[in-house]
Design a protein around this motif. Structure first.
Motif, PDB file in Angstrom:
ATOM      1  N   MET A 118      25.963 -73.833   1.791  1.00  0.00           N
ATOM      2  CA  MET A 118      25.242 -73.711   2.855  1.00  0.00           C
ATOM      3  C   MET A 118      25.797 -72.661   3.993  1.00  0.00           C
ATOM      4  O   MET A 118      26.262 -72.989   5.049  1.00  0.00           O
ATOM      5  N   THR A 119      25.351 -71.320   3.528  1.00  0.00           N
ATOM      6  CA  THR A 119      25.607 -70.369   4.174  1.00  0.00           C
ATOM      7  C   THR A 119      24.952 -70.623   5.640  1.00  0.00           C
ATOM      8  O   THR A 119      23.888 -70.642   5.902  1.00  0.00           O
ATOM      9  N   PRO A 120      26.016 -70.890   7.414  1.00  0.00           N
ATOM     10  CA  PRO A 120      25.475 -70.550   8.132  1.00  0.00           C
ATOM     11  C   PRO A 120      25.125 -69.092   9.035  1.00  0.00           C
ATOM     12  O   PRO A 120      25.808 -68.090   8.876  1.00  0.00           O
ATOM     13  N   ILE A 121      23.974 -68.937   8.468  1.00  0.00           N
ATOM     14  CA  ILE A 121      23.663 -67.475   8.652  1.00  0.00           C
ATOM     15  C   ILE A 121      24.027 -67.144  10.890  1.00  0.00           C
ATOM     16  O   ILE A 121      23.678 -68.205  11.795  1.00  0.00           O
ATOM     17  N   ASP A 122      24.253 -66.066  11.107  1.00  0.00           N
ATOM     18  CA  ASP A 122      24.418 -66.024  12.377  1.00  0.00           C
ATOM     19  C   ASP A 122      22.969 -65.806  13.281  1.00  0.00           C
ATOM     20  O   ASP A 122      22.494 -65.596  13.233  1.00  0.00           O
ATOM     21  N   PRO A 123      23.301 -66.341  14.825  1.00  0.00           N
ATOM     22  CA  PRO A 123      22.166 -65.707  15.350  1.00  0.00           C
ATOM     23  C   PRO A 123      21.577 -64.758  16.032  1.00  0.00           C
ATOM     24  O   PRO A 123      22.443 -63.408  15.792  1.00  0.00           O
ATOM     25  N   ALA A 124      20.499 -64.675  16.168  1.00  0.00           N
ATOM     26  CA  ALA A 124      19.896 -63.052  16.127  1.00  0.00           C
ATOM     27  C   ALA A 124      20.252 -63.218  17.981  1.00  0.00           C
ATOM     28  O   ALA A 124      19.651 -63.260  18.350  1.00  0.00           O
ATOM     29  N   PRO A 125      20.916 -62.138  18.047  1.00  0.00           N
ATOM     30  CA  PRO A 125      21.435 -61.327  19.603  1.00  0.00           C
ATOM     31  C   PRO A 125      20.146 -60.992  20.375  1.00  0.00           C
ATOM     32  O   PRO A 125      19.749 -60.860  21.385  1.00  0.00           O
ATOM     33  N   ASP A 126      18.625 -60.174  19.429  1.00  0.00           N
ATOM     34  CA  ASP A 126      17.583 -59.642  20.442  1.00  0.00           C
ATOM     35  C   ASP A 126      16.607 -60.096  19.513  1.00  0.00           C
ATOM     36  O   ASP A 126      16.303 -60.356  18.490  1.00  0.00           O
ATOM     37  N   GLU A 127      15.225 -59.792  19.993  1.00  0.00           N
ATOM     38  CA  GLU A 127      14.666 -59.710  18.998  1.00  0.00           C
ATOM     39  C   GLU A 127      13.755 -58.521  17.917  1.00  0.00           C
ATOM     40  O   GLU A 127      13.740 -58.896  17.077  1.00  0.00           O
ATOM     41  N   TYR A 128      14.946 -57.266  17.876  1.00  0.00           N
ATOM     42  CA  TYR A 128      14.794 -56.125  17.250  1.00  0.00           C
ATOM     43  C   TYR A 128      15.875 -56.836  16.544  1.00  0.00           C
ATOM     44  O   TYR A 128      16.642 -55.699  15.849  1.00  0.00           O
ATOM     45  N   THR A 129      16.675 -57.722  15.781  1.00  0.00           N
ATOM     46  CA  THR A 129      17.765 -57.546  15.481  1.00  0.00           C
ATOM     47  C   THR A 129      17.900 -59.248  14.661  1.00  0.00           C
ATOM     48  O   THR A 129      17.647 -60.298  15.316  1.00  0.00           O
ATOM     49  N   ALA A 130      18.314 -58.698  13.112  1.00  0.00           N
ATOM     50  CA  ALA A 130      18.063 -59.742  12.489  1.00  0.00           C
ATOM     51  C   ALA A 130      19.581 -59.956  11.653  1.00  0.00           C
ATOM     52  O   ALA A 130      20.355 -58.698  11.445  1.00  0.00           O
ATOM     53  N   PHE A 131      19.563 -61.336  11.016  1.00  0.00           N
ATOM     54  CA  PHE A 131      20.762 -61.473   9.826  1.00  0.00           C
ATOM     55  C   PHE A 131      20.554 -61.932   8.608  1.00  0.00           C
ATOM     56  O   PHE A 131      19.496 -63.104   8.218  1.00  0.00           O
ATOM     57  N   VAL A 132      20.280 -60.898   7.346  1.00  0.00           N
ATOM     58  CA  VAL A 132      19.757 -61.326   5.980  1.00  0.00           C
ATOM     59  C   VAL A 132      20.157 -62.629   5.729  1.00  0.00           C
ATOM     60  O   VAL A 132      21.611 -62.870   6.365  1.00  0.00           O
ATOM     61  N   ARG A 133      19.143 -63.816   4.946  1.00  0.00           N
ATOM     62  CA  ARG A 133      18.967 -64.633   4.558  1.00  0.00           C
ATOM     63  C   ARG A 133      19.826 -65.231   3.238  1.00  0.00           C
ATOM     64  O   ARG A 133      19.710 -64.235   2.791  1.00  0.00           O
ATOM     65  N   ASP A 134      20.735 -65.757   3.486  1.00  0.00           N
ATOM     66  CA  ASP A 134      21.277 -66.540   1.675  1.00  0.00           C
ATOM     67  C   ASP A 134      19.581 -67.043   0.763  1.00  0.00           C
ATOM     68  O   ASP A 134      19.698 -68.591   1.215  1.00  0.00           O
ATOM     69  N   TYR A 135      19.629 -66.508   0.329  1.00  0.00           N
ATOM     70  CA  TYR A 135      19.093 -67.233  -1.121  1.00  0.00           C
ATOM     71  C   TYR A 135      18.867 -67.890  -2.389  1.00  0.00           C
ATOM     72  O   TYR A 135      18.828 -68.314  -3.131  1.00  0.00           O
TER      73      TYR A 135
END
Length: 285
Positions: free
Chosen positions: A173-190
């Motif tokens: 159950m990897t907690p995904i980091d919060p996006a700091p702004d609209e144009y930055t994202a973090f890859v999810r754990d599939y």
């Protein structure tokens, strides 16, 4: 106007409910003796159950908190949206609920009868995880209700098991980091997800997952070399993800399309990451 987060291409609690012990109530010892010892007056002090964390609430529509889903029946949380995803309200925003059965079986968010057979036993974002929300505004700066520009979290992964069965071995159950702004994202754990719960079919006929205003193309490769048709849910549901070539929480950025007059459009012109390859295994029939 930007798209609502509820659509497939839209915007955007590890602590569960702890049961009170059936053997006593905090403050009382065994056999009615005072807390701090057994009936004989000796022994070790009674241990109180840890206090249940209170769910946080917010009157600020721009700040909401992840709910506690542990112990709840899968059919009792959220609702199935028109886009076939399981969604839940988060103040004036929405968040997607992703079901993961440790066996890899597809838990169909559109099948209420199947959902009733499952109960949530873990989640990747702990209860009370803060979610920051930014709403769309009109030309005069007034916010549109329920029309989200972006939010720091877009999904909660829920580990589920059959009702009445013991908890399976711990699942990832990897907690995904919060996006700091609209144009930055973090890859999810599939990894561990059924392939049918990883994304949706894009207009190009590819398996895709939305990340804020952009999206990432998911490229599945089966262990037996079989062709996987992204347009057929039954085909996707035959596979479970065993690995991915980009690690979860890998950060990537998106560049919006900007007109010569400086106006920023909803369309993304480029991304630092565009595809994630998924190695998948066919489930036994």
């Amino acid at each position: 106007m930007r798209r609502n987060v509820e659509t497939p291409v839209g915007r955007r609690a590890f602590l569960g409910a702890l049961c009170l012990s059936a053997l006593g109530i905090a403050g009382c010892g065994r056999g009615g003796s005072p807390a701090g010892g057994d009936a004989s007056g000796g022994g070790q002090p009674a241990t109180s159950a840890p206090a249940e964390e209170e769910p946080k609430t917010s009157s600020d529509p721009h700040v909401q908190y992840i709910k506690n889903y542990k112990g709840k029946n899968a059919a009792s949380v959220g609702y199935t949206a028109l886009n076939t995803f399981r969604m839940d309200t988060l103040g004036g925003a929405y968040i997607r609920l992703v079901y993961v059965d440790p066996t890899g079986v597809f838990v169909d968010p559109e099948n209420e009868d199947q959902l009733k057979e499952y109960v949530v036993f873990d989640q990747n974002l702990p209860q009370n995880t803060q979610v920051d929300i930014v709403f769309e505004t009109d030309e005069e700066g007034r916010e549109y209700e329920h029309v989200v520009d972006w939010q720091t979290h877009e999904q909660v992964v829920l580990a589920v098991k059959k009702v009445g069965e013991p908890d399976p071995q711990p699942v990832n159950m990897t907690p995904i980091d919060p996006a700091p702004d609209e144009y930055t994202a973090f890859v999810r754990d599939y990894v561990g997800r059924n392939l049918a719960e990883c994304g949706y079919e894009s207009l190009a006929g590819k398996l895709t997952d939305a990340y804020g205003p952009g999206y990432v193309t998911l490229v599945p490769a089966s262990d037996d070399g079989s062709y996987i048709d992204a347009s057929v849910k039954e085909s996707l549901a035959q596979y479970v993800v065993v690995s991915q070539d980009v690690a979860p929480n890998t950060q990537f950025t998106m560049e919006p399309t900007t007109a010569t007059n400086g106006e920023v459009y909803d369309l993304i012109s480029s991304q630092s990451l565009e595809t994630v390859s998924l190695s998948v295994r066919r489930l036994e029939q």
